[in-house]
Design a protein around this motif. Structure first.
Motif, PDB file in Angstrom:
ATOM      1  N   GLY A  83      40.889 -15.109 -14.339  1.00 48.45           N
ATOM      2  CA  GLY A  83      39.900 -14.674 -13.367  1.00 48.45           C
ATOM      3  C   GLY A  83      39.321 -13.301 -13.653  1.00 48.45           C
ATOM      4  O   GLY A  83      39.932 -12.466 -14.328  1.00 48.45           O
ATOM      5  N   LYS A  88      39.839 -10.569  -8.658  1.00 49.72           N
ATOM      6  CA  LYS A  88      41.263 -10.538  -8.366  1.00 49.72           C
ATOM      7  C   LYS A  88      41.602  -9.348  -7.458  1.00 49.72           C
ATOM      8  O   LYS A  88      42.385  -9.476  -6.511  1.00 49.72           O
ATOM      9  CB  LYS A  88      42.053 -10.483  -9.675  1.00 49.72           C
ATOM     10  N   ILE A 109      44.377 -16.000  -8.322  1.00 52.71           N
ATOM     11  CA  ILE A 109      43.818 -16.744  -9.452  1.00 52.71           C
ATOM     12  C   ILE A 109      42.724 -17.686  -8.957  1.00 52.71           C
ATOM     13  O   ILE A 109      42.971 -18.522  -8.083  1.00 52.71           O
ATOM     14  CB  ILE A 109      44.932 -17.545 -10.159  1.00 52.71           C
ATOM     15  N   PRO A 110      41.507 -17.570  -9.499  1.00 54.00           N
ATOM     16  CA  PRO A 110      40.415 -18.434  -9.040  1.00 54.00           C
ATOM     17  C   PRO A 110      40.415 -19.798  -9.722  1.00 54.00           C
ATOM     18  O   PRO A 110      40.901 -19.961 -10.846  1.00 54.00           O
ATOM     19  CB  PRO A 110      39.167 -17.642  -9.434  1.00 54.00           C
ATOM     20  N   LEU A 268      34.132 -22.408  -5.650  1.00 55.19           N
ATOM     21  CA  LEU A 268      35.123 -21.396  -5.996  1.00 55.19           C
ATOM     22  C   LEU A 268      36.216 -21.331  -4.936  1.00 55.19           C
ATOM     23  O   LEU A 268      35.934 -21.218  -3.744  1.00 55.19           O
ATOM     24  CB  LEU A 268      34.494 -20.007  -6.166  1.00 55.19           C
ATOM     25  N   LEU A 270      40.559 -19.887  -4.413  1.00 58.14           N
ATOM     26  CA  LEU A 270      41.530 -18.909  -4.903  1.00 58.14           C
ATOM     27  C   LEU A 270      42.945 -19.338  -4.539  1.00 58.14           C
ATOM     28  O   LEU A 270      43.205 -19.758  -3.405  1.00 58.14           O
ATOM     29  CB  LEU A 270      41.267 -17.534  -4.287  1.00 58.14           C
ATOM     30  N   ALA A 300      47.758 -20.524 -14.399  1.00 56.39           N
ATOM     31  CA  ALA A 300      46.395 -20.153 -14.777  1.00 56.39           C
ATOM     32  C   ALA A 300      46.017 -20.651 -16.168  1.00 56.39           C
ATOM     33  O   ALA A 300      44.942 -21.243 -16.357  1.00 56.39           O
ATOM     34  CB  ALA A 300      46.234 -18.634 -14.709  1.00 56.39           C
ATOM     35  N   THR A 311      36.468 -20.683 -14.365  1.00 59.10           N
ATOM     36  CA  THR A 311      35.634 -20.849 -13.175  1.00 59.10           C
ATOM     37  C   THR A 311      34.320 -20.122 -13.407  1.00 59.10           C
ATOM     38  O   THR A 311      34.315 -19.027 -13.961  1.00 59.10           O
ATOM     39  CB  THR A 311      36.355 -20.248 -11.949  1.00 59.10           C
ATOM     40  N   GLN A 316      32.145 -15.984  -9.636  1.00 57.93           N
ATOM     41  CA  GLN A 316      33.236 -15.047  -9.392  1.00 57.93           C
ATOM     42  C   GLN A 316      32.694 -13.685  -8.945  1.00 57.93           C
ATOM     43  O   GLN A 316      33.287 -13.028  -8.082  1.00 57.93           O
ATOM     44  CB  GLN A 316      34.093 -14.897 -10.651  1.00 57.93           C
TER      45      GLN A 316
END
Length: 442
Positions: A83, A88, A109-110, A268, A270, A300, A311, A316
């Motif tokens: 990410g 983050k 963590i996306p 998106l 998380l 991740a 992503t 983001q």
């Protein structure tokens, strides 16, 4: 002939043309397709209570931040596996601001929406211990998550929480978790579809038993801060929404831009993992993936990354900007989303006026709040019967039976209701009640 807008033959023919064999067990997408197709063929607008999509404009803060990122050239770059650092950090700050929970940036963590977050979470939590191969659903819940387990080939158990609120939840969870088979358990808070919200006492029970049996709690916060009974709008100030994160370190909080920021199209979500869990080493992960075996790193890099190779970079930046603005108090997403509570209050009144009843109507003696969803039943009709019958009156919904509920009724989503549709809803509910007088008096 009653007051239906669409005959049984018309609805059945439409379903058949869409290769839907049984409307009573239809998935959300199938009901959606029937409603959209009938509307297109006839020109008669539907009251759309089926799919839970945002009914508010996307945050301009996110849109402008994403445009800026694209203008600056991120589109030709792969995003970092774990990410964007700015996201983050923003996520860590956001969780502190609106939950009063400490999660470090490296543990946030996306993923591509909450769907990928839960998909990867189901995979990793059932790979930590060969004795624990099952996911427990505290239902009613989101049907797609069980579909994900079907894809992964993972076992699941579930129970309808209706009869197990308060201290009764402890005994039921003990019964399930003491088998030693449960790797993780999942629920949404507030709940999709019933809109119940677990209390702090109930979450304390969940956290305590998660520690006792080594179970990881997946807390789905898709409808974050949307319980209208409390004011959660002030960052870094109480009251805060209830969360299991106060009672265990075995958790993954799942946040999503979709409903919270009306940013569903950019996909998106998380995973905010407790720092203790994120840093734990699991030999089974190291052996399986030939990596460090550290929970967050494996999640991740070895799982999420293989699903989507990251992503969307620009999204983001959008999420980071929206979270930072919310923390700074310049973006009132909680206040914006109270519009759903207003719509729910009006819709519930229309249903109750026409002899419907609220199925999940309270939280441990406290009346259920107003928000994105609610549940309604009608006399002795099953949920499947009610869902199908309402289609004939131009109202689309989903049966509670598809969500793991043992109660009879339907889920109603308020998001697509606009001001001009409320008179239409009342008119159609009145027609339905007039055509079903014996059922309504049952």
């Amino acid at each position: 002939m009653g007051r239906e807008l669409f005959s049984k033959e018309t609805v059945a023919g439409c379903a058949a043309s869409l290769n839907i064999p049984n409307l009573s067990n239809a998935a959300i997408a199938d009901v959606l397709n029937v409603a959209v197709t009938l509307e297109a063929r006839t020109g008669i607008p539907f009251i759309r209570m089926d799919q839970g999509i945002p009914g508010l404009p996307a945050s301009r803060i996110g849109v402008e931040a994403e445009k800026k990122a694209l203008d600056e050239g991120v589109a030709n770059k792969y995003p970092p596996q774990a990410g964007l650092p700015a996201l983050k950090s923003a996520a860590s700050r956001f969780v502190k601001a609106f939950l009063d929970v400490d999660v470090s940036p490296q543990s946030c963590i996306p993923g591509v929406g909450s769907a990928s977050i839960s998909f990867a979470a189901f995979a990793i939590t059932t790979q930590l211990d060969p004795r624990k191969d099952t996911v427990l659903f505290i239902d009613p819940g989101f049907p797609v998550q069980k579909a994900q387990l079907n894809i992964l080939g993972i076992k699941h158990l579930s129970f309808d929480v209706y009869a197990y609120r308060g201290e009764a939840l402890r005994e039921k969870l003990e019964e399930c978790l003491s088998t030693g088979r449960i790797a993780s358990l999942i629920y949404s808070n507030p709940d999709n579809p019933a809109w119940i919200s677990f209390t702090e006492d109930e979450l304390h029970i969940i956290g305590e038993l998660a520690d006792k049996y080594g179970v990881i709690v997946l807390e789905d916060l898709a409808y974050f801060c949307m319980d209208s009974r409390s004011d959660f709008s002030q960052p870094f100030k109480a009251p805060y929404p209830p969360t299991v994160a106060r009672y265990t370190d075995n958790y993954i909080l799942m946040l999503s831009a979709s409903k919270m920021f009306s940013y569903a199209g950019q996909r998106l979500g998380l995973a905010c993992i407790s720092d203790r869990l994120a840093s734990r080493h699991f030999p089974a992960l190291a052996a399986r993936y030939a990596d460090s075996g550290i929970f967050a790193q494996t999640y991740a890099s070895s799982i999420l990354y293989t699903i989507s190779a990251g992503t969307a970079f620009s999204t983001q930046y959008a999420m980071a900007a929206m979270m930072e603005a919310a923390c700074d108090g310049v973006y009132g997403f909680v206040s914006d989303n109270r519009e759903y509570a207003r719509r729910a209050e009006l819709m519930k009144a229309a249903f109750l006026k026409n002899c419907f009843h609220i199925v999940y109507d309270e939280d441990c003696g406290r009346p259920i709040g107003d928000g994105f969803f609610f549940s309604v039943g009608y006399g002795k009709m099953t949920g499947a019967e009610l869902m199908e019958e309402l289609l004939h009156y131009g109202i689309s919904s989903i049966s509670l039976s598809t969500t793991g509920s043992e109660r009879e009724g339907i889920r109603a989503c308020v998001s697509k209701m606009t001001g001009d549709m409320f008179p239409l809803l009342e008119e159609r509910l009145e027609a339905f009640a007039a055509d079903h007088p014996q059922v309504s008096q049952a």
